[in-house]
Design a protein around this motif. Structure first.
Motif, PDB file in Angstrom:
ATOM      1  N   HIS A 216       1.240  -1.282  -0.038  1.00  0.00           N
ATOM      2  CA  HIS A 216       0.115   0.103  -0.410  1.00  0.00           C
ATOM      3  C   HIS A 216       0.762   1.747   0.093  1.00  0.00           C
ATOM      4  N   ASP A 272      -4.391  -8.532   3.258  1.00  0.00           N
ATOM      5  CA  ASP A 272      -5.138  -6.876   3.743  1.00  0.00           C
ATOM      6  C   ASP A 272      -5.536  -5.355   3.087  1.00  0.00           C
ATOM      7  N   GLU A 273      -7.246  -5.382   2.781  1.00  0.00           N
ATOM      8  CA  GLU A 273      -7.364  -4.009   1.945  1.00  0.00           C
ATOM      9  C   GLU A 273      -6.834  -2.560   2.912  1.00  0.00           C
ATOM     10  N   LYS A 274      -6.844  -1.506   2.348  1.00  0.00           N
ATOM     11  CA  LYS A 274      -6.093  -0.784   3.621  1.00  0.00           C
ATOM     12  C   LYS A 274      -7.094   0.255   4.279  1.00  0.00           C
TER      13      LYS A 274
END
Length: 317
Positions: A216, A272-274
């Protein structure tokens, strides 16, 4: 064949987790970290006796009530140790804010600025200092303010993803996710005992955080800390930085097997999404992780105890 310590230095910035200057001279790390426990150990070394005397004299000259003088003594000693270490390393020293301020954002920022000013009085610019702060919500908010003022921070006592993600969003320069203390908790609280290599829960935690940051595009540096064995270090080879105690650096220096890089920014992938934590969601995420909740509280208490011991020792000089 190169030692594993030398191999590690090619892919990871090695940081000394000690206040022992002789050990730092021996292993030649780039940076060094200290905390109240390490400063307490350093205070028992004969080489530092003049620094103890200086710290008390300086604090008495500043005046103030008893607690103010105790705080000034310990801060002066920490800065003096930091100055001595900076004389022999090319990089930065991490100096910790009093753990008893871990739940007070304003007091933490005030103490951080005081430490920076004390270093600057000794001719050391702030770009060679990292202010260590516990990864509480209040500590992370203090780091957010300090980073905006150009004071770089090392967020320590970090045990879970919620803490790491919040630190990254706050713009922290560096985080110190703990490895060994996570392993300690799992060994004490679960039936599973085979936590070697990549199965180590502390290694898994740091690997997840590292990959999330890289995937990210966060600039926050990941520095694995609190190791119990060289297997944990080997499993995190390639991490941005690793802060290692002298005994484990010696073990790595004595080992000449090939060291395999396990973490690589160019190949980082995250499931994992932000996520952006607000205070309530951060506190809930921390609360949901029994290990992190217990180890964070335990770590703050332990550092506070050693801070008081250091104050007592200095006051008797």
């Amino acid at each position: 064949m190169e030692s594993q310590l030398d191999q590690l230095k090619k892919i990871t910035t090695v940081v000394a987790d000690t206040g022992d200057i002789e050990a730092i001279r021996t292993f030649k790390p780039v940076d060094a970290t200290t905390n109240p426990s390490l400063l307490l150990k350093a205070a028992g070394l004969a080489d530092y006796a003049p620094l103890l005397t200086d710290a008390k004299s300086w604090a008495q000259a500043q005046g103030g009530d008893n607690q103010a003088m105790l705080s000034n003594m310990t801060d002066r000693f920490a800065v003096s140790i930091g100055r001595e270490i900076l004389n022999i390393i090319p990089g930065r020293i991490s100096t910790e804010v009093d753990a008893r301020l871990s739940f007070d954002t304003q007091a933490t920022t005030d103490r951080a600025r005081k430490l920076i000013a004390m270093y600057e009085e000794q001719g050391i610019s702030k770009d060679r200092i990292l202010i260590k702060i516990a990864s509480t919500w209040e500590g992370i908010e203090a780091a957010r303010q300090l980073e905006k003022d150009g004071i770089n921070c090392n967020l320590t006592l970090l045990f879970t993803f919620a803490q790491a993600a919040a630190c990254a969003e706050a713009g922290a320069y560096l985080i110190s996710p703990f490895v060994g203390r996570i392993l300690d908790w799992y060994k004490a609280n679960t039936e599973e005992q085979d936590y070697s290599g990549l199965n180590d829960p502390g290694v898994k935690s740091v690997s997840r955080i590292y990959n999330y940051f890289k995937a990210h595009n966060y600039d926050t540096i990941v520095m694995g800390a609190s190791f119990r064995n060289i297997g944990e270090i080997q499993a995190l080879a390639g991490c941005d930085r690793l802060t290692i105690a002298p005994a484990l650096m010696q073990e790595l220096s004595d080992t000449d097997a090939d060291l395999i890089q396990q973490l690589n920014a160019a190949q980082a992938r995250s499931d994992d999404e932000k996520v952006i934590f607000e205070e309530s969601s951060f506190r809930w995420g921390l609360n949901e992780d029994a290990m992190a909740t217990e180890k964070l509280a335990q770590g703050i208490r332990a550092f506070a105890v050693d801070q008081v011991k250091l104050e007592t020792l200095l006051s008797k000089q």
